[in-house]
Write a protein that holds these residues in place. Sequence first.
Motif, PDB file in Angstrom:
ATOM      1  N   PRO A 194      39.256  41.687  45.646  1.00 43.41           N
ATOM      2  CA  PRO A 194      38.311  41.557  46.772  1.00 43.41           C
ATOM      3  C   PRO A 194      38.931  40.702  47.873  1.00 43.41           C
ATOM      4  O   PRO A 194      39.152  39.505  47.681  1.00 43.41           O
ATOM      5  CB  PRO A 194      37.107  40.847  46.141  1.00 43.41           C
ATOM      6  N   GLN A 200      35.651  40.125  53.983  1.00 41.27           N
ATOM      7  CA  GLN A 200      34.232  39.771  53.994  1.00 41.27           C
ATOM      8  C   GLN A 200      33.396  41.039  53.826  1.00 41.27           C
ATOM      9  O   GLN A 200      33.740  42.085  54.391  1.00 41.27           O
ATOM     10  CB  GLN A 200      33.852  39.099  55.317  1.00 41.27           C
ATOM     11  N   PRO A 201      32.287  40.962  53.112  1.00 47.48           N
ATOM     12  CA  PRO A 201      31.447  42.156  52.942  1.00 47.48           C
ATOM     13  C   PRO A 201      30.616  42.494  54.186  1.00 47.48           C
ATOM     14  O   PRO A 201      30.095  43.600  54.307  1.00 47.48           O
ATOM     15  CB  PRO A 201      30.544  41.777  51.772  1.00 47.48           C
ATOM     16  N   THR A 230      34.600  45.169  49.184  1.00 47.65           N
ATOM     17  CA  THR A 230      35.683  44.229  49.494  1.00 47.65           C
ATOM     18  C   THR A 230      36.994  44.574  48.778  1.00 47.65           C
ATOM     19  O   THR A 230      38.025  43.945  49.026  1.00 47.65           O
ATOM     20  CB  THR A 230      35.265  42.797  49.116  1.00 47.65           C
ATOM     21  N   THR A 251      32.595  42.468  41.697  1.00 53.72           N
ATOM     22  CA  THR A 251      31.820  41.885  42.798  1.00 53.72           C
ATOM     23  C   THR A 251      30.369  42.337  42.728  1.00 53.72           C
ATOM     24  O   THR A 251      30.069  43.428  42.209  1.00 53.72           O
ATOM     25  CB  THR A 251      32.400  42.280  44.174  1.00 53.72           C
ATOM     26  N   ARG A 269      38.348  49.878  49.525  1.00 52.60           N
ATOM     27  CA  ARG A 269      38.057  48.701  50.331  1.00 52.60           C
ATOM     28  C   ARG A 269      37.721  49.126  51.763  1.00 52.60           C
ATOM     29  O   ARG A 269      38.432  49.935  52.366  1.00 52.60           O
ATOM     30  CB  ARG A 269      39.266  47.763  50.346  1.00 52.60           C
ATOM     31  N   TYR A 329      38.865  35.994  51.358  1.00 51.24           N
ATOM     32  CA  TYR A 329      38.597  36.606  52.658  1.00 51.24           C
ATOM     33  C   TYR A 329      39.848  36.733  53.512  1.00 51.24           C
ATOM     34  O   TYR A 329      39.761  36.925  54.729  1.00 51.24           O
ATOM     35  CB  TYR A 329      37.547  35.781  53.442  1.00 51.24           C
TER      36      TYR A 329
END
Length: 326
Positions: A173, A176-177, A220, A249, A267, A302
């Motif tokens: 991941p 940022q989502p 992510t 996640t 992603r 991130y």
Amino acid sequence: MAKKVKYYFDTESLAYRKIKPKLAKQLGYIGLFLLSSALFGFLCFVILLNIPFFETPKDKLQTREIENMKLRYAILNKKMDQINEVLEDVEDRDNNIYRAYFNTNPIPLEKRKSGFGGINRYKELEGYNNSDLVINTSKRVDILSKELAMQSKSLDEILKLAKAKNKLLSAIPAIQPVKNENLKHIASGFGYRSDPFTKVRKMHEGMDFTAKTGTPIFATGDGVVEKADNTASGFGNHIVIRHGFGYETLYGHLSKYKCHAGQSIKRGDIIGYVGSTGRSEAPHLHYEVHKDGRVVNPINFYYGNISAAEYVAISKVANQENQSLD
């Protein structure tokens, strides 16, 4: 020196007469002399054979072979010392570079250097003049062979990890989502926070991203959707993605989904939309990252779509012990 002649006195003729030895007796003396000489010679021969400084051609040949064998074993042990040095260097790089790079546990030294338990593998080599030399060398060869086999297996594993490196990088991941331009602010970070309903300080295992209802939520990392339902207590409509390599996640409080369980995700794919379902005080996304079954701080993941300055700003806000939204 003339042979002595023996005489006897004849009483009838009153004169000395020469004694004539009997032939059988003479032959007996001769035979006895020859036999005793033969026995003496054989005894001397046996004694000479067992005297250390007396060597037969066969003994000399065996001595040369033994010395040659000792020399060969000495050379072999020296070569094994060199091989062992190279192997130790490879083992060190394997543990501290290759395995560290691929986040894999090192192989313990005691496991690499362990011998062989159980039955005596060298019993047939015991009982000879040079048994210690042969047995110790054989043990070194066996242990070195085992270490080489273990190292070969480890490198095979590293090769597989190297081939899967791209998959690993895609699975982690790393963004940022919710995009920064769609954020109102980060309401709460990872750590102990005040519960909005009970006002009790408790562990908040994710990050809350405040945004308008309907704001797109992005996956992510690559993976497969494990859940897209509202069965988990408190999270309302939520999604769980299993990324592989121990990563997972969670995305909570969605207004609606744009994926389903079993679906493969890349992603950056939109998987749902921000909402306030479940145990939520206001529209936001509750986001969690799990590694090997343990929850970890999402702020460490991130690096894929924010700058260093943005990371510092987000980190400063996320570390404030404020009130969470769920």
